[in-house]
Design a protein around this motif. Structure first.
Motif, PDB file in Angstrom:
ATOM      1  N   VAL A 147      -2.138  17.370  40.071  1.00  0.00           N
ATOM      2  CA  VAL A 147      -1.818  16.814  38.756  1.00  0.00           C
ATOM      3  C   VAL A 147      -0.311  16.869  38.549  1.00  0.00           C
ATOM      4  CG1 VAL A 147      -2.083  19.022  37.558  1.00  0.00           C
ATOM      5  CG2 VAL A 147      -2.426  16.898  36.299  1.00  0.00           C
ATOM      6  N   SER A 148       0.219  15.911  37.851  1.00  0.00           N
ATOM      7  CA  SER A 148       1.638  15.937  37.498  1.00  0.00           C
ATOM      8  C   SER A 148       1.807  16.764  36.234  1.00  0.00           C
ATOM      9  CB  SER A 148       2.156  14.514  37.250  1.00  0.00           C
ATOM     10  OG  SER A 148       2.034  13.738  38.414  1.00  0.00           O
ATOM     11  N   GLY A 149       2.756  17.688  36.258  1.00  0.00           N
ATOM     12  CA  GLY A 149       2.960  18.524  35.092  1.00  0.00           C
ATOM     13  C   GLY A 149       2.019  19.712  35.092  1.00  0.00           C
ATOM     14  N   ASN A 150       1.986  20.409  33.984  1.00  0.00           N
ATOM     15  CA  ASN A 150       1.129  21.596  33.884  1.00  0.00           C
ATOM     16  C   ASN A 150      -0.334  21.192  33.778  1.00  0.00           C
ATOM     17  OD1 ASN A 150       3.287  23.405  33.915  1.00  0.00           O
ATOM     18  ND2 ASN A 150       3.660  23.101  31.731  1.00  0.00           N
ATOM     19  N   PRO A 151      -1.168  21.817  34.589  1.00  0.00           N
ATOM     20  CA  PRO A 151      -2.579  21.429  34.578  1.00  0.00           C
ATOM     21  C   PRO A 151      -3.371  22.179  33.515  1.00  0.00           C
ATOM     22  CG  PRO A 151      -2.229  23.068  36.267  1.00  0.00           C
ATOM     23  CD  PRO A 151      -0.880  22.828  35.618  1.00  0.00           C
ATOM     24  N   TYR A 152      -4.384  21.523  33.019  1.00  0.00           N
ATOM     25  CA  TYR A 152      -5.401  22.155  32.190  1.00  0.00           C
ATOM     26  C   TYR A 152      -6.669  22.118  33.035  1.00  0.00           C
ATOM     27  CZ  TYR A 152      -2.058  21.392  28.436  1.00  0.00           C
ATOM     28  OH  TYR A 152      -0.926  21.393  27.651  1.00  0.00           O
ATOM     29  N   LEU A 153      -7.170  23.271  33.398  1.00  0.00           N
ATOM     30  CA  LEU A 153      -8.254  23.374  34.371  1.00  0.00           C
ATOM     31  C   LEU A 153      -9.505  23.954  33.729  1.00  0.00           C
ATOM     32  CD1 LEU A 153      -5.969  24.776  37.144  1.00  0.00           C
ATOM     33  CD2 LEU A 153      -7.134  22.573  37.271  1.00  0.00           C
ATOM     34  N   PHE A 154     -10.632  23.452  34.134  1.00  0.00           N
ATOM     35  CA  PHE A 154     -11.906  23.827  33.525  1.00  0.00           C
ATOM     36  C   PHE A 154     -12.963  24.001  34.610  1.00  0.00           C
ATOM     37  CE2 PHE A 154     -10.693  22.504  29.194  1.00  0.00           C
ATOM     38  CZ  PHE A 154      -9.650  21.641  29.462  1.00  0.00           C
ATOM     39  N   TRP A 155     -13.942  24.849  34.305  1.00  0.00           N
ATOM     40  CA  TRP A 155     -15.174  24.924  35.080  1.00  0.00           C
ATOM     41  C   TRP A 155     -16.347  24.668  34.146  1.00  0.00           C
ATOM     42  CZ3 TRP A 155     -16.336  24.889  40.070  1.00  0.00           C
ATOM     43  CH2 TRP A 155     -15.361  25.261  41.012  1.00  0.00           C
ATOM     44  N   TYR A 156     -17.290  23.858  34.664  1.00  0.00           N
ATOM     45  CA  TYR A 156     -18.514  23.552  33.949  1.00  0.00           C
ATOM     46  C   TYR A 156     -19.695  23.842  34.864  1.00  0.00           C
ATOM     47  CZ  TYR A 156     -15.706  20.852  30.586  1.00  0.00           C
ATOM     48  OH  TYR A 156     -14.787  20.453  29.636  1.00  0.00           O
ATOM     49  N   GLN A 192     -23.931  22.844  35.453  1.00  0.00           N
ATOM     50  CA  GLN A 192     -25.013  21.920  35.094  1.00  0.00           C
ATOM     51  C   GLN A 192     -26.321  22.441  35.668  1.00  0.00           C
ATOM     52  OE1 GLN A 192     -24.810  17.884  36.682  1.00  0.00           O
ATOM     53  NE2 GLN A 192     -25.977  17.087  34.953  1.00  0.00           N
ATOM     54  N   TYR A 193     -27.267  22.678  34.781  1.00  0.00           N
ATOM     55  CA  TYR A 193     -28.626  23.040  35.189  1.00  0.00           C
ATOM     56  C   TYR A 193     -29.461  21.765  35.260  1.00  0.00           C
ATOM     57  CZ  TYR A 193     -27.015  27.738  34.201  1.00  0.00           C
ATOM     58  OH  TYR A 193     -26.293  28.906  34.214  1.00  0.00           O
ATOM     59  N   PRO A 194     -30.571  21.801  35.987  1.00  0.00           N
ATOM     60  CA  PRO A 194     -31.373  20.578  36.169  1.00  0.00           C
ATOM     61  C   PRO A 194     -31.746  19.917  34.849  1.00  0.00           C
ATOM     62  CG  PRO A 194     -32.125  22.287  37.662  1.00  0.00           C
ATOM     63  CD  PRO A 194     -31.114  22.941  36.760  1.00  0.00           C
ATOM     64  N   ASN A 195     -31.580  18.614  34.817  1.00  0.00           N
ATOM     65  CA  ASN A 195     -31.953  17.795  33.661  1.00  0.00           C
ATOM     66  C   ASN A 195     -31.227  18.188  32.381  1.00  0.00           C
ATOM     67  OD1 ASN A 195     -33.899  16.277  35.163  1.00  0.00           O
ATOM     68  ND2 ASN A 195     -35.239  18.063  35.052  1.00  0.00           N
ATOM     69  N   ARG A 196     -30.038  18.732  32.521  1.00  0.00           N
ATOM     70  CA  ARG A 196     -29.231  19.104  31.367  1.00  0.00           C
ATOM     71  C   ARG A 196     -27.833  18.536  31.508  1.00  0.00           C
ATOM     72  NH1 ARG A 196     -31.292  23.400  28.432  1.00  0.00           N
ATOM     73  NH2 ARG A 196     -29.787  22.664  26.884  1.00  0.00           N
ATOM     74  N   GLY A 197     -27.120  18.519  30.390  1.00  0.00           N
ATOM     75  CA  GLY A 197     -25.710  18.150  30.438  1.00  0.00           C
ATOM     76  C   GLY A 197     -24.868  19.307  30.949  1.00  0.00           C
ATOM     77  N   LEU A 198     -23.600  19.019  31.173  1.00  0.00           N
ATOM     78  CA  LEU A 198     -22.695  20.066  31.641  1.00  0.00           C
ATOM     79  C   LEU A 198     -22.378  21.025  30.491  1.00  0.00           C
ATOM     80  CD1 LEU A 198     -22.206  17.604  33.629  1.00  0.00           C
ATOM     81  CD2 LEU A 198     -19.968  18.594  34.018  1.00  0.00           C
ATOM     82  N   GLN A 199     -22.237  22.294  30.870  1.00  0.00           N
ATOM     83  CA  GLN A 199     -21.850  23.313  29.895  1.00  0.00           C
ATOM     84  C   GLN A 199     -20.519  23.918  30.306  1.00  0.00           C
ATOM     85  OE1 GLN A 199     -24.863  26.348  29.290  1.00  0.00           O
ATOM     86  NE2 GLN A 199     -26.478  24.893  29.781  1.00  0.00           N
ATOM     87  N   PHE A 200     -19.645  24.086  29.362  1.00  0.00           N
ATOM     88  CA  PHE A 200     -18.333  24.659  29.592  1.00  0.00           C
ATOM     89  C   PHE A 200     -18.451  26.153  29.924  1.00  0.00           C
ATOM     90  CE2 PHE A 200     -13.987  25.676  29.083  1.00  0.00           C
ATOM     91  CZ  PHE A 200     -13.849  26.717  28.181  1.00  0.00           C
ATOM     92  N   LEU A 201     -17.755  26.575  31.002  1.00  0.00           N
ATOM     93  CA  LEU A 201     -17.747  27.990  31.400  1.00  0.00           C
ATOM     94  C   LEU A 201     -16.443  28.674  31.031  1.00  0.00           C
ATOM     95  CD1 LEU A 201     -19.273  28.199  35.003  1.00  0.00           C
ATOM     96  CD2 LEU A 201     -20.204  29.175  32.881  1.00  0.00           C
ATOM     97  N   LEU A 202     -15.332  28.074  31.429  1.00  0.00           N
ATOM     98  CA  LEU A 202     -14.035  28.690  31.189  1.00  0.00           C
ATOM     99  C   LEU A 202     -12.932  27.679  31.420  1.00  0.00           C
ATOM    100  CD1 LEU A 202     -12.908  29.097  34.293  1.00  0.00           C
ATOM    101  CD2 LEU A 202     -14.331  31.137  34.216  1.00  0.00           C
ATOM    102  N   LYS A 203     -11.719  28.048  30.992  1.00  0.00           N
ATOM    103  CA  LYS A 203     -10.582  27.157  31.155  1.00  0.00           C
ATOM    104  C   LYS A 203      -9.316  27.969  31.404  1.00  0.00           C
ATOM    105  CE  LYS A 203      -9.567  26.982  26.192  1.00  0.00           C
ATOM    106  NZ  LYS A 203      -9.529  26.131  24.975  1.00  0.00           N
ATOM    107  N   TYR A 204      -8.371  27.316  32.075  1.00  0.00           N
ATOM    108  CA  TYR A 204      -7.028  27.860  32.240  1.00  0.00           C
ATOM    109  C   TYR A 204      -6.047  26.885  31.584  1.00  0.00           C
ATOM    110  CZ  TYR A 204      -2.502  29.058  34.050  1.00  0.00           C
ATOM    111  OH  TYR A 204      -1.171  29.389  34.125  1.00  0.00           O
ATOM    112  N   ILE A 205      -5.222  27.439  30.705  1.00  0.00           N
ATOM    113  CA  ILE A 205      -4.197  26.631  30.073  1.00  0.00           C
ATOM    114  C   ILE A 205      -2.819  27.153  30.473  1.00  0.00           C
ATOM    115  CG2 ILE A 205      -3.324  25.725  27.883  1.00  0.00           C
ATOM    116  CD1 ILE A 205      -6.213  24.902  28.679  1.00  0.00           C
ATOM    117  N   THR A 206      -2.588  28.417  30.215  1.00  0.00           N
ATOM    118  CA  THR A 206      -1.329  29.043  30.572  1.00  0.00           C
ATOM    119  C   THR A 206      -1.533  30.548  30.485  1.00  0.00           C
ATOM    120  OG1 THR A 206       1.045  29.123  30.077  1.00  0.00           O
ATOM    121  CG2 THR A 206      -0.435  29.097  28.197  1.00  0.00           C
ATOM    122  N   GLY A 207      -0.579  31.310  30.999  1.00  0.00           N
ATOM    123  CA  GLY A 207      -0.679  32.758  30.851  1.00  0.00           C
ATOM    124  C   GLY A 207      -1.290  33.436  32.056  1.00  0.00           C
TER     125      GLY A 207
END
Lengths: 115, 114
Positions: free
Chosen positions: B27-36, B38-53
């Motif tokens: 990515v160009s610049g500072n990245p915003y990173l996420f993990w999601y 997905q369980y069967p037949n479900r939408g994605l669920q947010f687990l965690l994120k990295y912004i800074t620090g």
């Protein structure tokens, strides 16, 4: 209360038909999205609206037309359905604006099968 | 252009063992990173994120992720896997030049064996 809800959950239809999928979010988010997940589970963004304004319009056939009547609703209409449209379509929402660290909240998907 | 790579289609681990699901990004610049997840037949669920620090980010269900800027990686980890962790895991990136787009990796299927 379901935060992001989509209807219908399943949609089976024949080639050439026109169908719509509806999405509603009660999170107060400004931005809503449509993603397509193919049979290999790959997720591709299709469209995004921020406060009813289209802000992302990926390379998607113009048979697909999104509509956002207000910031809590985003619908997807598909004309002249083709076999290759078969997939799971996910609606999602996020805080939006310049809030890049806001995660996406997904609905449970609409499984579209075109026969 | 932003991109995410998850080099493993599948990760197998025994219950109680530590798990790692790998992710690298571009990515160009500072990245915003996420993990999601997905369980069967479900939408994605947010687990965690990295912004800074702090490079070690803690999230839901005992998961954590380590951000490594020099290796452009954001690997998901858990000290002790549970059978119920078996699911499909997606790494995602959002960057200032990409606007509102969140780009997802291809996903890694995690199997935890009892």
């Amino acid at each position: 209360d379901t935060a992001v809800s989509q209807t219908p959950k399943y949609l089976v239809t024949q080639m050439g038909n026109d169908k719509s999928i509806k999405c509603e979010q009660n999170l107060g988010h400004d931005t809503m999205y449509w993603y397509k997940q193919d049979s290999k589970k790959f997720l591709k963004i299709m469209f995004s609206y921020n406060n009813k304004e289209l802000i992302i319009n990926e390379t998607v056939p113009n048979r697909f037309s999104p509509k956002s009547p207000d910031k809590a609703h985003l619908n997807l209409h598909i004309n002249s359905l083709e076999l290759g449209d078969s997939a799971v379509y996910f609606c999602a929402s996020s805080q939006g604006g310049q809030d890049y660290n806001s995660p996406l909240h997904f609905g449970n998907g609409t499984r579209l099968t075109v026969t | 252009a932003q991109s995410v790579a998850q080099p493993e289609d599948q990760v197998n681990v025994a219950e109680g063992n530590p798990l790692t699901v790998k992710c690298t990004y571009s990515v160009s610049g500072n990245p915003y990173l996420f993990w999601y997840v997905q369980y069967p037949n479900r939408g994605l669920q947010f687990l965690l994120k990295y912004i800074t620090g702090d490079n070690l980010v803690k999230g839901s269900y005992g998961f954590e992720a380590e951000f490594n800027k020099s290796q452009t990686s954001f690997h998901l980890k858990k000290p002790s896997a549970l059978v119920s962790d078996s699911a499909l895991y997606f790494c995602a990136v959002r960057g200032p030049t990409g606007g509102f787009k969140t780009i997802f990796g291809a996903g890694t299927r995690l199997f935890v064996k009892a």
